[in-house]
Enzyme design. Sequence first.
Site, PDB file in Angstrom:
ATOM      1  N   ARG A 126     120.935   4.134 -37.529  1.00 29.92           N
ATOM      2  CA  ARG A 126     121.122   5.601 -37.194  1.00 29.92           C
ATOM      3  C   ARG A 126     119.624   6.292 -37.259  1.00 29.92           C
ATOM      4  O   ARG A 126     118.935   7.077 -36.416  1.00 29.92           O
ATOM      5  CB  ARG A 126     121.845   6.507 -38.182  1.00 29.92           C
ATOM      6  CG  ARG A 126     121.971   8.134 -37.888  1.00 29.92           C
ATOM      7  CD  ARG A 126     123.032   8.675 -38.866  1.00 29.92           C
ATOM      8  NE  ARG A 126     122.993   9.998 -38.995  1.00 29.92           N
ATOM      9  CZ  ARG A 126     123.558  11.025 -39.683  1.00 29.92           C
ATOM     10  NH1 ARG A 126     124.215  10.487 -40.690  1.00 29.92           N
ATOM     11  NH2 ARG A 126     123.419  12.031 -39.450  1.00 29.92           N
ATOM     12  N   SER A 274     109.567  -0.057 -46.107  1.00 24.63           N
ATOM     13  CA  SER A 274     110.569   0.939 -46.384  1.00 24.63           C
ATOM     14  C   SER A 274     111.949  -0.015 -46.433  1.00 24.63           C
ATOM     15  O   SER A 274     113.273   0.813 -46.306  1.00 24.63           O
ATOM     16  CB  SER A 274     110.468   1.883 -45.269  1.00 24.63           C
ATOM     17  OG  SER A 274     110.664   1.368 -43.909  1.00 24.63           O
ATOM     18  N   ARG A 311     125.487   7.921 -31.498  1.00 24.71           N
ATOM     19  CA  ARG A 311     123.862   7.851 -31.520  1.00 24.71           C
ATOM     20  C   ARG A 311     123.729   6.950 -30.665  1.00 24.71           C
ATOM     21  O   ARG A 311     123.757   5.666 -30.847  1.00 24.71           O
ATOM     22  CB  ARG A 311     123.201   8.264 -32.694  1.00 24.71           C
ATOM     23  CG  ARG A 311     121.821   8.573 -32.653  1.00 24.71           C
ATOM     24  CD  ARG A 311     121.379   9.895 -32.053  1.00 24.71           C
ATOM     25  NE  ARG A 311     122.211  11.081 -32.568  1.00 24.71           N
ATOM     26  CZ  ARG A 311     121.964  11.582 -33.558  1.00 24.71           C
ATOM     27  NH1 ARG A 311     120.961  11.433 -34.499  1.00 24.71           N
ATOM     28  NH2 ARG A 311     122.787  12.664 -33.953  1.00 24.71           N
ATOM     29  N   ARG A 339     106.690  -3.226 -37.650  1.00 25.08           N
ATOM     30  CA  ARG A 339     105.960  -3.753 -38.902  1.00 25.08           C
ATOM     31  C   ARG A 339     106.454  -4.907 -39.403  1.00 25.08           C
ATOM     32  O   ARG A 339     107.496  -4.791 -39.889  1.00 25.08           O
ATOM     33  CB  ARG A 339     105.679  -2.591 -39.682  1.00 25.08           C
ATOM     34  CG  ARG A 339     104.458  -3.116 -40.859  1.00 25.08           C
ATOM     35  CD  ARG A 339     104.088  -2.061 -41.760  1.00 25.08           C
ATOM     36  NE  ARG A 339     105.152  -1.473 -42.544  1.00 25.08           N
ATOM     37  CZ  ARG A 339     104.789  -0.394 -43.336  1.00 25.08           C
ATOM     38  NH1 ARG A 339     103.465  -0.040 -43.712  1.00 25.08           N
ATOM     39  NH2 ARG A 339     105.707   0.187 -44.037  1.00 25.08           N
ATOM     40  N   GLY A 456      95.519   4.025 -45.669  1.00 30.21           N
ATOM     41  CA  GLY A 456      96.934   4.357 -46.337  1.00 30.21           C
ATOM     42  C   GLY A 456      96.593   4.606 -47.888  1.00 30.21           C
ATOM     43  O   GLY A 456      96.014   3.451 -48.484  1.00 30.21           O
ATOM     44  N   PHE A 457      96.621   5.786 -48.379  1.00 22.28           N
ATOM     45  CA  PHE A 457      96.018   6.000 -49.549  1.00 22.28           C
ATOM     46  C   PHE A 457      96.658   5.283 -50.871  1.00 22.28           C
ATOM     47  O   PHE A 457      96.287   4.762 -51.750  1.00 22.28           O
ATOM     48  CB  PHE A 457      96.312   7.535 -50.028  1.00 22.28           C
ATOM     49  CG  PHE A 457      96.236   7.827 -51.686  1.00 22.28           C
ATOM     50  CD1 PHE A 457      94.757   8.112 -52.116  1.00 22.28           C
ATOM     51  CD2 PHE A 457      97.075   8.345 -52.201  1.00 22.28           C
ATOM     52  CE1 PHE A 457      94.598   8.293 -53.136  1.00 22.28           C
ATOM     53  CE2 PHE A 457      96.805   8.591 -53.594  1.00 22.28           C
ATOM     54  CZ  PHE A 457      95.575   8.609 -54.230  1.00 22.28           C
ATOM     55  N   LEU A 458      98.116   5.221 -50.669  1.00 19.29           N
ATOM     56  CA  LEU A 458      98.984   4.546 -51.783  1.00 19.29           C
ATOM     57  C   LEU A 458      98.570   3.065 -52.036  1.00 19.29           C
ATOM     58  O   LEU A 458      98.186   2.740 -53.133  1.00 19.29           O
ATOM     59  CB  LEU A 458     100.455   4.870 -51.483  1.00 19.29           C
ATOM     60  CG  LEU A 458     100.857   6.329 -51.624  1.00 19.29           C
ATOM     61  CD1 LEU A 458     102.183   6.414 -51.225  1.00 19.29           C
ATOM     62  CD2 LEU A 458     100.749   7.060 -53.036  1.00 19.29           C
ATOM     63  N   PRO A 540     107.165  11.769 -41.887  1.00 18.79           N
ATOM     64  CA  PRO A 540     108.377  11.305 -42.394  1.00 18.79           C
ATOM     65  C   PRO A 540     109.745  11.635 -41.578  1.00 18.79           C
ATOM     66  O   PRO A 540     110.902  11.083 -42.113  1.00 18.79           O
ATOM     67  CB  PRO A 540     108.455  11.879 -43.676  1.00 18.79           C
ATOM     68  CG  PRO A 540     107.955  13.342 -43.680  1.00 18.79           C
ATOM     69  CD  PRO A 540     106.876  12.843 -42.606  1.00 18.79           C
ATOM     70  N   ASP A 631     108.296   4.792 -50.768  1.00 22.55           N
ATOM     71  CA  ASP A 631     108.395   3.424 -50.373  1.00 22.55           C
ATOM     72  C   ASP A 631     107.615   2.518 -51.336  1.00 22.55           C
ATOM     73  O   ASP A 631     107.244   2.973 -52.459  1.00 22.55           O
ATOM     74  CB  ASP A 631     108.203   2.934 -48.818  1.00 22.55           C
ATOM     75  CG  ASP A 631     106.641   3.197 -48.665  1.00 22.55           C
ATOM     76  OD1 ASP A 631     105.691   3.339 -49.521  1.00 22.55           O
ATOM     77  OD2 ASP A 631     106.207   3.163 -47.243  1.00 22.55           O
TER      78      ASP A 631
END
Length: 734
Positions: A126, A274, A311, A339, A456-458, A540, A631
């Site tokens: 979904r 994720s 959907r 990815r 990507g900061f994290l 997001p 994530d």
Amino acid sequence: MNQHHRILAGGLSVQPELFRFVQDEALPGTGIDPGLFWQGFGRIIDDLGPRNRELLARRQKLQEKINQWHAGNPAPFDTSEYRLFLEDIGYIVPEPEDVHVLTCGVDREVASVAGPQLVVPVSNARYALNAANARWGSLYDALYGTDALEPVSGSQGFDPARARMVVGYVRGLLDDFFPLTEGRHTASVGYFIQNGALMVELADGTRTGLAEPDLFVGYTGSVSSPASILLKHHGLHLELIIDSSTPVGRTDPAGIADVVIESAITTIMDFEDSVAAVDAEDKVGCYRNWLGLNRGDLADSFEKAGQVVVRRLAADRIYTSATGSSEVVLPGRALLFVRNVGHLMTTDAILDADGNDIGEGIMDAILTALTALPGRDPQNRMRNGREGSIYIVKPKMHGPEEIAFTVELFGQVEELLDLPANTLKLGLMDEERRTSVNLQACIAEAAERLVFINTGFLDRSGDEIHTSLHAGAFVRKADLRDQAWIKAYEDQNVDIGIAAGMPGRGQIGKGMWAMPELMGPMLEQKIAHPLAGATTAWVPSPTAATLHALHYHRVDVPARQGAIAEAGRRSTLEDLLTVPIVSAQSWTQAEREAELDNNMQSLLGYVVRWIDQGVGCSKVPDVNGTALMEDRATLRISSQHIANWLRHGVVSATEVRQSMRRMAAVVDGQNANDPLYRAMLPNIESSTAYQCATDLIFKGSEQPNGYTEPLLHAYRRSAKAALKQSTPVPSAAR
């Protein structure tokens, strides 16, 4: 599963559910002989499996040398000497000159259109469908239903005052993006087409047109009474829906019922950070959804307001051209990237000829490419793009030798699937420090495949902490964003990408807005990404994509990139190598405890859903109750920051355990209404999630490059096994 339950194919030992999926669902219709496919799969594993392990061993050796250097060179140390050391051990390689991206066959959504990018777990059908369909979004809905416009309506039903506020705001946007030769859209009472031009009637009877007539692209309905008007600005389309029978259109002087805009131009279907895919069963679910997206037949049903809703993927959108002489067909769906996982993890879904787990990243490259083949079919009305390319984002690669390995892998996959060379395009995530300090060399290795680089900061912060774990105590997590290294990192990614010729051939991206319920602050702040020269940035949700799209109307990204290119490189390698540690710890007890609790609550809130429910990405309330999209990257930085402070005595093991119990109580309370939730307290010894969190912290310094996957996978598999043992087998299945 035991070896004798597996199926032998091409010298490999394959879990039955994966083998059946490939044989019965993925291969039919491709023209690929199953026997030859598995033989080729086995050859790739034989060739690249050992090389993959060598690359991982190289990472570990480099890390050990860096740890030893810090032990002999306590802070503060000379950054120039540190750089020379990193060059001496081969961590930094010579920067090549005259690097040019040469990628061909790139869809316009990637090569030349600047706009938002969604990232979504492919495991949830979904969510995946919603993200694919987020190419178009209602601007009225996005503004009306969020805090994008203040004040937020407290009405449970339709709020006419808020609707007027939204309409007024959007009319102002039309004036900004599509100005008229005379008057303003705010005074419009009608739209019609005359001699191929869009005409606007104003309240005072004036009839006017667009100051830039070419911004009018097409329409539906009749020229005198169009049902919709299609406009285009900065490469992005916007559609005025005219319908005076709707509640909004009935009260609008021009009958405009909605304004729908191109939103998520591209979407990444994620197999990595994720999702919680730890075995063949999980992976097959992901591959099946990706195959359905590429075939165009993926569907998901759910109940809403007592009705079953199905959907499906959105169809393309068809308009009459401005002159009325032809059709304008626009994609109804985002262009899809996939990815894969990185080089680290292995999987027992397939064993090699020696009985070893194979590299999961190698399996992903083969099977996500195989299941993407229907998306290349020109006869497929739901095909993914128009150029026949398959877009694969490859995360967590360390330096140019690992990029070269991926390029070799992609080439072998193309041979296996009988694809033209360079069909598989590479999205390179600049999220590990050895890639950042060698970015130009990394680009050179993938010059004919590269279509995407981003920051990507994290994850980048997680790797920064782990790489320099022995250097000293890191600044507080929130302060990392204000350090010299992060500015250098963000700037040089854009500078090097532009200089290498990414514009016109691929995307330069920025990171995620992690607060999906705070759209007002996002609308105010995230314009910084296109202003920085980025052609895309992560969002997001579909609603966030619609609102972020406004930033690409406000900012002419190619013009920004031109100005940045003229300025030249804005940072030095020494800036990038400035380790964000404190020379003397001056934090109060309250500050240390607050930092610890903040990290701990984030860590526990994420891990408990990952382990017990297999949820890899969700909105996790922070310690103050603000919902954050979490994530594994979030988990990596939190666990590594605590491990760093533990190592340098900023906090003690006792204080960490006390914080764990405090925050476990908070997390249990935040999830009290979830019927699937398993509380961690009071019996922490029986909580698999709590034990996993404990290991992520106290064994954090031992984890390869600070990654969380090895521990998460082990504990999730344990939790799944325990759940299966405790679930009664239905009599019909016995």
